[in-house]
Design a protein around this motif. Structure first.
Motif, mmCIF file in Angstrom:
data_model
loop_
_atom_site.group_PDB
_atom_site.id
_atom_site.type_symbol
_atom_site.label_atom_id
_atom_site.label_comp_id
_atom_site.label_asym_id
_atom_site.label_seq_id
_atom_site.Cartn_x
_atom_site.Cartn_y
_atom_site.Cartn_z
ATOM 1 N N MET A 79 0.832 -1.211 0.000
ATOM 2 C CA MET A 79 0.000 0.000 0.000
ATOM 3 C C MET A 79 0.862 1.255 0.000
ATOM 4 S SD MET A 79 -2.936 -1.302 2.672
ATOM 5 C CE MET A 79 -3.852 0.236 2.688
ATOM 6 N N ARG A 80 1.939 1.240 0.777
ATOM 7 C CA ARG A 80 2.858 2.384 0.757
ATOM 8 C C ARG A 80 3.508 2.539 -0.621
ATOM 9 N NH1 ARG A 80 4.320 -0.046 5.768
ATOM 10 N NH2 ARG A 80 3.521 1.141 7.545
ATOM 11 N N GLY A 81 3.852 1.401 -1.226
ATOM 12 C CA GLY A 81 4.428 1.465 -2.569
ATOM 13 C C GLY A 81 3.467 2.046 -3.581
ATOM 14 N N ALA A 87 -8.010 0.695 19.171
ATOM 15 C CA ALA A 87 -9.232 1.181 18.519
ATOM 16 C C ALA A 87 -9.373 2.693 18.704
ATOM 17 C CB ALA A 87 -10.454 0.461 19.090
ATOM 18 N N LEU A 88 -9.074 3.184 19.912
ATOM 19 C CA LEU A 88 -9.137 4.626 20.154
ATOM 20 C C LEU A 88 -8.087 5.372 19.336
ATOM 21 C CD1 LEU A 88 -9.715 4.721 24.031
ATOM 22 C CD2 LEU A 88 -11.354 5.322 22.238
ATOM 23 N N LEU A 89 -6.880 4.849 19.280
ATOM 24 C CA LEU A 89 -5.826 5.506 18.497
ATOM 25 C C LEU A 89 -6.179 5.540 17.016
ATOM 26 C CD1 LEU A 89 -2.580 4.097 20.178
ATOM 27 C CD2 LEU A 89 -3.469 6.427 20.314
ATOM 28 N N LEU A 90 -6.769 4.460 16.513
ATOM 29 C CA LEU A 90 -7.165 4.437 15.110
ATOM 30 C C LEU A 90 -8.286 5.437 14.844
ATOM 31 C CD1 LEU A 90 -6.846 3.182 12.326
ATOM 32 C CD2 LEU A 90 -8.457 1.394 13.011
ATOM 33 N N ALA A 91 -9.255 5.522 15.765
ATOM 34 C CA ALA A 91 -10.352 6.485 15.601
ATOM 35 C C ALA A 91 -9.819 7.915 15.612
ATOM 36 C CB ALA A 91 -11.387 6.294 16.709
ATOM 37 N N LEU A 92 -8.865 8.203 16.487
ATOM 38 C CA LEU A 92 -8.281 9.543 16.531
ATOM 39 C C LEU A 92 -7.477 9.830 15.270
ATOM 40 C CD1 LEU A 92 -7.162 9.605 20.270
ATOM 41 C CD2 LEU A 92 -8.959 10.998 19.234
ATOM 42 N N SER A 93 -6.811 8.818 14.728
ATOM 43 C CA SER A 93 -6.076 9.000 13.476
ATOM 44 C C SER A 93 -7.024 9.304 12.320
ATOM 45 C CB SER A 93 -5.254 7.749 13.171
ATOM 46 O OG SER A 93 -4.512 7.909 11.984
ATOM 47 N N VAL A 94 -8.164 8.611 12.272
ATOM 48 C CA VAL A 94 -9.173 8.892 11.248
ATOM 49 C C VAL A 94 -9.693 10.320 11.409
ATOM 50 C CG1 VAL A 94 -11.481 8.286 10.412
ATOM 51 C CG2 VAL A 94 -9.834 6.481 10.966
ATOM 52 N N ALA A 95 -9.874 10.744 12.663
ATOM 53 C CA ALA A 95 -10.353 12.108 12.910
ATOM 54 C C ALA A 95 -9.346 13.147 12.423
ATOM 55 C CB ALA A 95 -10.630 12.296 14.406
ATOM 56 N N VAL A 96 -8.058 12.885 12.637
ATOM 57 C CA VAL A 96 -7.023 13.797 12.152
ATOM 58 C C VAL A 96 -7.060 13.884 10.628
ATOM 59 C CG1 VAL A 96 -4.526 14.113 11.905
ATOM 60 C CG2 VAL A 96 -5.495 13.540 14.134
ATOM 61 N N VAL A 131 1.198 17.093 0.731
ATOM 62 C CA VAL A 131 0.366 16.963 1.937
ATOM 63 C C VAL A 131 -0.323 15.604 1.963
ATOM 64 C CG1 VAL A 131 -1.681 17.865 3.106
ATOM 65 C CG2 VAL A 131 0.022 19.437 2.209
ATOM 66 N N VAL A 132 -0.902 15.204 0.820
ATOM 67 C CA VAL A 132 -1.591 13.913 0.746
ATOM 68 C C VAL A 132 -0.615 12.771 1.003
ATOM 69 C CG1 VAL A 132 -2.786 12.324 -0.805
ATOM 70 C CG2 VAL A 132 -3.431 14.737 -0.751
ATOM 71 N N LEU A 133 0.586 12.850 0.420
ATOM 72 C CA LEU A 133 1.573 11.790 0.635
ATOM 73 C C LEU A 133 1.979 11.710 2.103
ATOM 74 C CD1 LEU A 133 3.579 9.686 -0.555
ATOM 75 C CD2 LEU A 133 5.228 11.567 -0.712
ATOM 76 N N ALA A 134 2.266 12.858 2.712
ATOM 77 C CA ALA A 134 2.740 12.860 4.095
ATOM 78 C C ALA A 134 1.695 12.281 5.041
ATOM 79 C CB ALA A 134 3.113 14.285 4.515
ATOM 80 N N PHE A 135 0.468 12.779 4.947
ATOM 81 C CA PHE A 135 -0.565 12.309 5.872
ATOM 82 C C PHE A 135 -1.075 10.925 5.472
ATOM 83 C CE2 PHE A 135 -0.584 16.760 7.012
ATOM 84 C CZ PHE A 135 -0.749 16.702 8.382
ATOM 85 N N GLY A 136 -0.997 10.588 4.182
ATOM 86 C CA GLY A 136 -1.368 9.242 3.771
ATOM 87 C C GLY A 136 -0.419 8.201 4.339
ATOM 88 N N LEU A 137 0.886 8.475 4.270
ATOM 89 C CA LEU A 137 1.873 7.559 4.853
ATOM 90 C C LEU A 137 1.722 7.473 6.362
ATOM 91 C CD1 LEU A 137 5.056 8.498 2.781
ATOM 92 C CD2 LEU A 137 3.688 6.411 2.587
ATOM 93 N N HIS A 138 1.435 8.617 6.988
ATOM 94 C CA HIS A 138 1.239 8.626 8.441
ATOM 95 C C HIS A 138 0.019 7.785 8.831
ATOM 96 C CE1 HIS A 138 1.474 10.173 12.534
ATOM 97 N NE2 HIS A 138 0.173 10.384 12.480
ATOM 98 N N PHE A 139 -1.059 7.931 8.078
ATOM 99 C CA PHE A 139 -2.263 7.156 8.385
ATOM 100 C C PHE A 139 -2.043 5.663 8.146
ATOM 101 C CE2 PHE A 139 -6.375 5.309 7.062
ATOM 102 C CZ PHE A 139 -7.044 5.449 8.271
ATOM 103 N N LEU A 140 -1.327 5.320 7.078
ATOM 104 C CA LEU A 140 -1.019 3.909 6.841
ATOM 105 C C LEU A 140 -0.193 3.327 7.978
ATOM 106 C CD1 LEU A 140 -0.241 3.675 3.013
ATOM 107 C CD2 LEU A 140 -2.197 2.728 4.245
ATOM 108 N N GLY A 141 0.734 4.122 8.516
ATOM 109 C CA GLY A 141 1.500 3.675 9.666
ATOM 110 C C GLY A 141 0.618 3.427 10.880
ATOM 111 N N ASP A 142 -0.323 4.350 11.127
ATOM 112 C CA ASP A 142 -1.263 4.167 12.238
ATOM 113 C C ASP A 142 -2.139 2.940 12.013
ATOM 114 O OD1 ASP A 142 -0.248 6.397 13.447
ATOM 115 O OD2 ASP A 142 -1.848 7.739 12.782
ATOM 116 N N LEU A 143 -2.574 2.743 10.789
ATOM 117 C CA LEU A 143 -3.415 1.589 10.468
ATOM 118 C C LEU A 143 -2.634 0.283 10.639
ATOM 119 C CD1 LEU A 143 -6.316 1.102 9.478
ATOM 120 C CD2 LEU A 143 -5.432 1.064 7.144
ATOM 121 N N HIS A 144 -1.373 0.298 10.252
ATOM 122 C CA HIS A 144 -0.523 -0.884 10.424
ATOM 123 C C HIS A 144 -0.345 -1.210 11.906
ATOM 124 C CE1 HIS A 144 3.544 -2.996 9.420
ATOM 125 N NE2 HIS A 144 2.605 -3.845 9.761
ATOM 126 N N ARG A 145 -0.066 -0.187 12.711
ATOM 127 C CA ARG A 145 0.089 -0.414 14.149
ATOM 128 C C ARG A 145 -1.206 -0.923 14.774
ATOM 129 N NH1 ARG A 145 3.599 3.968 13.550
ATOM 130 N NH2 ARG A 145 1.880 5.463 13.719
#
Length: 201
Positions: free
Chosen positions: A11-13, A124-133, A82-96
């Motif tokens: 997905m990152r690729g 679950a809370l961390l993922l929800a907060l990441s989606v909110a961000v 911006v999309v790349l930076a926050f997209g990679l960050h969200f994928l990292g949160d989703l992976h964790r």
């Protein structure tokens, strides 16, 4: 590497590939326009045809609309970063979160309900907060470039309104500027840190 790790690496690729292709296309468009190549030539025609759908929505931005220069390519490059930076960050949160849910399932299988519940609820809370961000950041970007259509866009706007509506009652605007997205962003970061400390030390 686990199967989950391979999936997220893929997905990152894909995200990096999409970034490279679109940015390369827009840079090629800037070169074609800068050199004023024959628009009926094969290369300029292909570049204009494929890049125009990316740039057309950005030309409705007031900054690009009032300028004597075509700022849409510059705006697109900023948006892509911006999309790349926050997209990679969200994928990292989703992976964790996926790893955390797997560990919670392992704890539950071993009969350790306390650690299982801690990992399940915490991630679950961390993922929800990441989606909110993501909702806050991308709604600001979408409003800036004037994108309001699409199912995903509507979901992001729905999440953004649920987050910022209560803040607007206590955070007054400064002139033309609405500070609630900025306040919401930092509040979500603080909440994420508090959840991290509370559940995982």
């Amino acid at each position: 590497m686990t199967i989950i790790g391979l999936i997220f690496e893929a997905m990152r690729g894909i995200l990096w590939m999409a970034f490279g292709l679109t940015v390369g296309l827009v840079i090629a468009r800037m070169v074609v326009d800068g050199l004023r190549l024959n628009p009926f030539g094969w290369f300029p025609y292909v570049i204009r045809r494929w890049s125009e759908p990316l740039l057309r929505p950005l030309r409705r931005n007031p900054l690009a609309f009032t300028s004597r220069y075509d700022l849409a390519p510059i705006l697109f490059l900023i948006l892509a970063i911006v999309v790349l930076a926050f997209g990679l960050h969200f994928l990292g949160d989703l992976h964790r979160a996926a790893i955390g849910f797997g560990m919670a399932a392992r704890f539950f299988a071993q009969g350790d309900l306390s650690f299982g519940a801690r990992y399940l609820i915490g991630h679950a809370l961390l993922l929800a907060l990441s989606v909110a961000v993501v909702c806050v950041i991308f709604s600001v970007v979408f409003s800036w470039i004037g994108i309001y259509r699409g199912r995903l866009v509507r979901f992001i706007w729905w999440g953004f309104e649920r987050i910022t509506a209560p803040l607007r009652r206590v955070v007054p605007p400064i002139g033309m500027f609405d500070l609630t997205p900025l306040v919401a962003y930092f509040a979500l970061l603080i909440l994420s840190w508090l959840v991290q400390v509370a559940f995982f030390g």
